[in-house]
Write a protein that holds these residues in place. Structure first.
Motif, PDB file in Angstrom:
ATOM      1  N   LEU A  57       0.940  -1.213   0.047  1.00  0.00           N
ATOM      2  CA  LEU A  57       0.038   0.169   0.114  1.00  0.00           C
ATOM      3  C   LEU A  57       0.866   1.254  -0.192  1.00  0.00           C
ATOM      4  O   LEU A  57       0.528   2.266  -0.733  1.00  0.00           O
ATOM      5  N   SER A  58       1.885   1.343   0.830  1.00  0.00           N
ATOM      6  CA  SER A  58       2.647   2.345   1.012  1.00  0.00           C
ATOM      7  C   SER A  58       3.278   2.619  -0.405  1.00  0.00           C
ATOM      8  O   SER A  58       3.511   3.835  -1.008  1.00  0.00           O
ATOM      9  N   ASP A  59       3.947   1.721  -1.045  1.00  0.00           N
ATOM     10  CA  ASP A  59       4.585   1.722  -2.446  1.00  0.00           C
ATOM     11  C   ASP A  59       3.500   2.348  -3.532  1.00  0.00           C
ATOM     12  O   ASP A  59       3.801   3.290  -4.192  1.00  0.00           O
ATOM     13  N   PHE A  60       2.391   1.753  -3.562  1.00  0.00           N
ATOM     14  CA  PHE A  60       1.426   2.142  -4.380  1.00  0.00           C
ATOM     15  C   PHE A  60       0.813   3.544  -4.186  1.00  0.00           C
ATOM     16  O   PHE A  60       0.721   4.677  -5.136  1.00  0.00           O
ATOM     17  N   ALA A  61       0.611   4.041  -2.750  1.00  0.00           N
ATOM     18  CA  ALA A  61      -0.200   5.333  -2.604  1.00  0.00           C
ATOM     19  C   ALA A  61       0.953   6.238  -2.815  1.00  0.00           C
ATOM     20  O   ALA A  61       0.564   7.242  -3.330  1.00  0.00           O
ATOM     21  N   SER A  62       2.181   5.891  -2.668  1.00  0.00           N
ATOM     22  CA  SER A  62       3.256   6.994  -2.788  1.00  0.00           C
ATOM     23  C   SER A  62       3.413   7.285  -4.495  1.00  0.00           C
ATOM     24  O   SER A  62       3.336   8.439  -4.475  1.00  0.00           O
ATOM     25  N   GLU A  63       3.411   6.028  -4.987  1.00  0.00           N
ATOM     26  CA  GLU A  63       3.192   6.459  -6.701  1.00  0.00           C
ATOM     27  C   GLU A  63       2.202   7.134  -6.930  1.00  0.00           C
ATOM     28  O   GLU A  63       2.308   8.153  -7.660  1.00  0.00           O
ATOM     29  N   VAL A  64       0.787   6.778  -6.496  1.00  0.00           N
ATOM     30  CA  VAL A  64      -0.241   7.491  -7.111  1.00  0.00           C
ATOM     31  C   VAL A  64      -0.274   8.983  -6.450  1.00  0.00           C
ATOM     32  O   VAL A  64      -0.515   9.917  -7.490  1.00  0.00           O
ATOM     33  N   VAL A  65       0.038   9.194  -5.438  1.00  0.00           N
ATOM     34  CA  VAL A  65       0.109  10.683  -4.795  1.00  0.00           C
ATOM     35  C   VAL A  65       0.968  11.504  -5.574  1.00  0.00           C
ATOM     36  O   VAL A  65       1.046  12.722  -5.692  1.00  0.00           O
ATOM     37  N   LYS A  66       2.372  10.876  -5.746  1.00  0.00           N
ATOM     38  CA  LYS A  66       3.331  11.636  -6.186  1.00  0.00           C
ATOM     39  C   LYS A  66       3.130  11.977  -7.798  1.00  0.00           C
ATOM     40  O   LYS A  66       3.165  13.064  -8.077  1.00  0.00           O
ATOM     41  N   GLU A 112       8.655  19.116  -3.480  1.00  0.00           N
ATOM     42  CA  GLU A 112       9.064  19.304  -2.451  1.00  0.00           C
ATOM     43  C   GLU A 112       8.167  19.104  -1.449  1.00  0.00           C
ATOM     44  O   GLU A 112       8.309  18.180  -0.534  1.00  0.00           O
ATOM     45  N   GLN A 113       7.221  19.692  -1.451  1.00  0.00           N
ATOM     46  CA  GLN A 113       6.084  19.609  -0.609  1.00  0.00           C
ATOM     47  C   GLN A 113       5.425  18.267  -0.522  1.00  0.00           C
ATOM     48  O   GLN A 113       5.188  17.516   0.524  1.00  0.00           O
ATOM     49  N   ASN A 114       5.216  17.790  -1.806  1.00  0.00           N
ATOM     50  CA  ASN A 114       4.680  16.338  -1.798  1.00  0.00           C
ATOM     51  C   ASN A 114       5.504  15.345  -1.436  1.00  0.00           C
ATOM     52  O   ASN A 114       5.024  14.601  -0.688  1.00  0.00           O
ATOM     53  N   ASP A 115       6.588  15.435  -1.398  1.00  0.00           N
ATOM     54  CA  ASP A 115       7.593  14.375  -1.043  1.00  0.00           C
ATOM     55  C   ASP A 115       7.544  14.205   0.265  1.00  0.00           C
ATOM     56  O   ASP A 115       7.680  13.368   1.184  1.00  0.00           O
ATOM     57  N   TYR A 116       7.559  15.523   1.252  1.00  0.00           N
ATOM     58  CA  TYR A 116       7.496  15.813   2.457  1.00  0.00           C
ATOM     59  C   TYR A 116       6.101  15.217   3.124  1.00  0.00           C
ATOM     60  O   TYR A 116       6.243  14.357   3.976  1.00  0.00           O
ATOM     61  N   MET A 117       4.950  15.318   2.493  1.00  0.00           N
ATOM     62  CA  MET A 117       3.797  14.837   2.732  1.00  0.00           C
ATOM     63  C   MET A 117       3.583  13.025   2.758  1.00  0.00           C
ATOM     64  O   MET A 117       2.989  12.627   3.240  1.00  0.00           O
ATOM     65  N   ILE A 118       4.319  12.640   1.370  1.00  0.00           N
ATOM     66  CA  ILE A 118       4.220  11.368   1.268  1.00  0.00           C
ATOM     67  C   ILE A 118       5.037  10.674   2.508  1.00  0.00           C
ATOM     68  O   ILE A 118       4.421   9.604   2.871  1.00  0.00           O
ATOM     69  N   THR A 119       6.065  11.401   2.764  1.00  0.00           N
ATOM     70  CA  THR A 119       6.838  10.751   3.996  1.00  0.00           C
ATOM     71  C   THR A 119       5.938  10.695   5.187  1.00  0.00           C
ATOM     72  O   THR A 119       6.055   9.560   5.921  1.00  0.00           O
ATOM     73  N   LEU A 120       5.516  11.904   5.501  1.00  0.00           N
ATOM     74  CA  LEU A 120       4.512  11.928   6.574  1.00  0.00           C
ATOM     75  C   LEU A 120       3.355  10.798   6.533  1.00  0.00           C
ATOM     76  O   LEU A 120       3.103  10.375   7.569  1.00  0.00           O
ATOM     77  N   LYS A 180       6.017   3.645   7.956  1.00  0.00           N
ATOM     78  CA  LYS A 180       5.671   4.281   9.489  1.00  0.00           C
ATOM     79  C   LYS A 180       4.237   5.142   9.413  1.00  0.00           C
ATOM     80  O   LYS A 180       3.582   5.212  10.298  1.00  0.00           O
ATOM     81  N   GLY A 181       4.051   6.156   8.278  1.00  0.00           N
ATOM     82  CA  GLY A 181       3.062   6.867   8.424  1.00  0.00           C
ATOM     83  C   GLY A 181       1.446   6.199   8.446  1.00  0.00           C
ATOM     84  O   GLY A 181       0.561   6.426   9.188  1.00  0.00           O
ATOM     85  N   ILE A 182       1.481   5.140   7.358  1.00  0.00           N
ATOM     86  CA  ILE A 182       0.406   4.207   7.489  1.00  0.00           C
ATOM     87  C   ILE A 182       0.131   3.471   8.819  1.00  0.00           C
ATOM     88  O   ILE A 182      -0.933   3.263   9.325  1.00  0.00           O
ATOM     89  N   ARG A 183       1.215   3.015   9.400  1.00  0.00           N
ATOM     90  CA  ARG A 183       1.307   2.189  10.569  1.00  0.00           C
ATOM     91  C   ARG A 183       0.674   3.130  11.745  1.00  0.00           C
ATOM     92  O   ARG A 183      -0.374   2.830  12.591  1.00  0.00           O
ATOM     93  N   GLU A 184       1.082   4.286  11.867  1.00  0.00           N
ATOM     94  CA  GLU A 184       0.741   5.142  12.926  1.00  0.00           C
ATOM     95  C   GLU A 184      -0.755   5.545  12.674  1.00  0.00           C
ATOM     96  O   GLU A 184      -1.713   5.664  13.677  1.00  0.00           O
TER      97      GLU A 184
END
Length: 164
Positions: A17-26, A36-44, A49-53
């Motif tokens: 999910l993390s890999d897929f979501a990061s690709e779609v959102v990017k 720059e902002q998008n990469d920051y938000m993807i990390t969050l 880690k973000g999905i687990r939280e």
């Protein structure tokens, strides 16, 4: 199409999910808010880690897959006070415009009704062209918000509501 509930115990599925979501959102948000902002938000928000939280705080994730197990979209939502908050609602570009968003929204509505909730809210970036899609689904603007998310970045959004 299948909607698969992702839970904290699903280590492999969370990674997928993390890999897929990061690709779609990017792909979707880089042109709207910048890489720059998008990469920051993807990390969050889309990192493992973000999905687990988020799952640990009670947020509910579903992954939408095709019958041959290709990832098509994902949705995340949770109860917030007297409403269901739709936190994430994304379709891969290859699956947009086919009615799959309605399938995901029906799932969110079903969860909301089971909890006795009569509205769904979500935030949408003011420059996001999908606002027209949300409006077609019955959502309407209830306010505007500008929320800091760290590193000098803001989420500059419309808040939409759907009455059930």
């Amino acid at each position: 199409m299948k909607l698969i509930n992702v839970t904290l115990e699903d280590d492999d599925l969370i990674c997928e999910l993390s890999d897929f979501a990061s690709e779609v959102v990017k792909d979707y948000y880089d042109p709207i808010i910048g890489p720059e902002q998008n990469d920051y938000m993807i990390t969050l928000f889309q990192s493992v880690k973000g999905i687990r939280e988020q799952l640990g705080m009670g947020e509910i994730y579903y992954l939408l897959t095709t019958d041959d197990d290709k990832k098509a979209g994902f949705v995340c939502f949770f109860q917030r006070n007297d409403e269901m908050y739709l936190n994430k609602f994304y379709l891969h570009n290859d699956y947009r415009g086919r009615g799959y968003g309605g399938l995901m929204l029906d799932l969110v509505k079903e969860h909301a009704r089971k909890l006795g909730l009569n509205k769904i809210t979500l935030n949408v970036n003011k420059n996001n062209p999908t606002v027209k899609i949300y409006e077609k689904m019955g959502f309407y603007v209830i306010r505007e918000e500008k929320n800091p998310i760290g590193r000098g970045f803001y989420m500059d959004d419309y808040v939409y509501q759907l009455d059930l």
